[in-house]
Design a protein around this motif. Structure first.
Motif, PDB file in Angstrom:
ATOM      1  N   ILE A  12       0.859  -1.191   0.000  1.00  0.00           N
ATOM      2  CA  ILE A  12       0.000   0.000   0.000  1.00  0.00           C
ATOM      3  C   ILE A  12       0.890   1.235   0.000  1.00  0.00           C
ATOM      4  N   ASP A  13       0.838   1.988  -1.081  1.00  0.00           N
ATOM      5  CA  ASP A  13       1.611   3.219  -1.223  1.00  0.00           C
ATOM      6  C   ASP A  13       0.727   4.376  -0.769  1.00  0.00           C
ATOM      7  N   PHE A  14       1.049   4.938   0.398  1.00  0.00           N
ATOM      8  CA  PHE A  14       0.253   6.030   0.958  1.00  0.00           C
ATOM      9  C   PHE A  14       0.889   7.395   0.722  1.00  0.00           C
ATOM     10  N   ASP A  15       1.844   7.457  -0.185  1.00  0.00           N
ATOM     11  CA  ASP A  15       2.448   8.746  -0.524  1.00  0.00           C
ATOM     12  C   ASP A  15       1.778   9.267  -1.787  1.00  0.00           C
ATOM     13  N   PRO A  16       1.110  10.431  -1.721  1.00  0.00           N
ATOM     14  CA  PRO A  16       0.432  10.967  -2.906  1.00  0.00           C
ATOM     15  C   PRO A  16       1.358  11.168  -4.105  1.00  0.00           C
ATOM     16  N   SER A  17       2.655  11.301  -3.869  1.00  0.00           N
ATOM     17  CA  SER A  17       3.591  11.448  -4.986  1.00  0.00           C
ATOM     18  C   SER A  17       3.816  10.124  -5.705  1.00  0.00           C
ATOM     19  N   GLY A  18       3.491   9.011  -5.058  1.00  0.00           N
ATOM     20  CA  GLY A  18       3.528   7.711  -5.703  1.00  0.00           C
ATOM     21  C   GLY A  18       4.908   7.216  -6.089  1.00  0.00           C
TER      22      GLY A  18
ATOM     23  N   PHE B  40      -1.577  -1.307  -4.149  1.00  0.00           N
ATOM     24  CA  PHE B  40      -2.486  -0.170  -4.021  1.00  0.00           C
ATOM     25  C   PHE B  40      -1.655   1.082  -4.271  1.00  0.00           C
ATOM     26  N   THR B  41      -1.924   1.757  -5.366  1.00  0.00           N
ATOM     27  CA  THR B  41      -1.048   2.816  -5.852  1.00  0.00           C
ATOM     28  C   THR B  41      -1.225   4.133  -5.096  1.00  0.00           C
ATOM     29  N   GLY B  42      -0.135   4.882  -4.995  1.00  0.00           N
ATOM     30  CA  GLY B  42      -0.177   6.214  -4.420  1.00  0.00           C
ATOM     31  C   GLY B  42      -0.514   7.241  -5.486  1.00  0.00           C
TER      32      GLY B  42
ATOM     33  N   TYR C 155       1.583 -11.031   3.444  1.00  0.00           N
ATOM     34  CA  TYR C 155       2.164  -9.900   4.170  1.00  0.00           C
ATOM     35  C   TYR C 155       1.712  -8.598   3.502  1.00  0.00           C
ATOM     36  N   CYS C 156       1.320  -7.643   4.313  1.00  0.00           N
ATOM     37  CA  CYS C 156       0.953  -6.316   3.819  1.00  0.00           C
ATOM     38  C   CYS C 156       1.968  -5.300   4.326  1.00  0.00           C
ATOM     39  N   ILE C 157       2.548  -4.546   3.406  1.00  0.00           N
ATOM     40  CA  ILE C 157       3.483  -3.482   3.767  1.00  0.00           C
ATOM     41  C   ILE C 157       2.851  -2.145   3.404  1.00  0.00           C
ATOM     42  N   ILE C 158       2.745  -1.266   4.380  1.00  0.00           N
ATOM     43  CA  ILE C 158       2.205   0.074   4.144  1.00  0.00           C
ATOM     44  C   ILE C 158       3.347   1.074   4.186  1.00  0.00           C
ATOM     45  N   ASP C 159       3.597   1.701   3.048  1.00  0.00           N
ATOM     46  CA  ASP C 159       4.572   2.790   2.963  1.00  0.00           C
ATOM     47  C   ASP C 159       3.838   4.050   3.397  1.00  0.00           C
TER      48      ASP C 159
END
Length: 259
Positions: free
Chosen positions: A36-42, A90-92, A123-127
């Protein structure tokens, strides 16, 4: 599903670089990964979709990646997921900027939906997002585990102290979250000031660190590897081998704790 958050209260400490290398590590072990990419810059999104992911023994092509937008996790419901993909991304995107606190309930529900539809050993990794706010709050209430990268500068010790306060606050909402530790990142070995800060961190905050002997060096090889969408340990150069060993040691320490 085991959910690991890589988060910090400010941008710049190498969250995305560490998150990507942890994902690469798991993919090399043939584990299923939700990223999960939680950075709006992606930035992580751009890397993972820049071409085939080149691992030590195999590649993952874009058509082998299940793709959704991270922003959709804040909707009332999300699209069905397939359990057939090794990597679900999941894209940022900039749509994350507009998310509000009253949508966090939807996020929590959708993470549960993802969990129910994928294998239990996924495994789920949240950036985590680049700043404190709704995205970071959502990250921390969903996570089972938390690791915090920090850059070594004159504010590093303050950041290490602040981790405990942040964790106590979030445990009001997520009492089960387990803090794995702080990871010193982008360490310049040629800098006497950086060496002194690292030594002080290792001495005064041993219990706060993931491992007092583990850190990530600042190396151009890391950027070179991400430009090619591959873990740094797959590059054939000495500097890549050295920093690759650091990333692998951190991944091993984290996933030994997580199981």
């Amino acid at each position: 599903m085991k959910i690991l958050a890589i988060a910090n209260q400010k941008g710049g400490p190498g969250k995305t670089t560490i998150s990507l290398h942890l994902a690469y590590y798991l993919l090399e072990q043939n584990k299923k990964v939700v990223f999960i990419d939680f950075d709006p810059s992606g930035d992580a999104t751009s890397t993972l979709l820049s071409g085939d992911i080149t691992l030590r023994k195999h590649q993952i092509t874009e058509d082998q990646i299940q793709i959704f937008e991270s922003a959709s996790l804040f909707d009332e419901e999300i699209a069905p997921l397939s359990n057939e993909f090794q990597l679900t991304l999941f894209t940022g995107t900039k749509a994350l900027i507009d998310k509000r606190e009253n949508q966090v309930e939807f996020f929590a529900s959708n993470i549960s939906f993802v969990d129910e539809n994928l294998d239990s050993d996924t495994y789920c990794i949240i950036d985590g997002g680049p700043t404190a706010g709704v995205l970071q709050f959502a990250t921390l209430i969903a996570a089972n585990f938390l690791a915090v990268p920090i850059e070594l500068d004159k504010y590093s010790l303050n950041a290490a102290e602040a981790v405990a306060d942040t964790l106590e606050n979030i445990k009001e909402y997520n009492p089960e979250i387990e803090f794995l530790g702080v990871i010193p990142s982008r360490v310049y070995h040629v800098s006497p000031a950086q060496k002194a800060l690292l030594q002080q961190l290792q001495s005064d905050f041993t219990d706060t660190l993931l491992d007092e002997n583990l850190y990530i060096s600042q190396r151009q090889a890391v950027r070179d590897a991400l430009d090619e969408n591959r873990p740094v340990w797959t590059l054939r150069k000495e500097s890549a081998r050295l920093v690759g060993k650091e990333f692998i040691a951190i991944a091993e320490a984290i996933f030994k704790r997580i199981g």
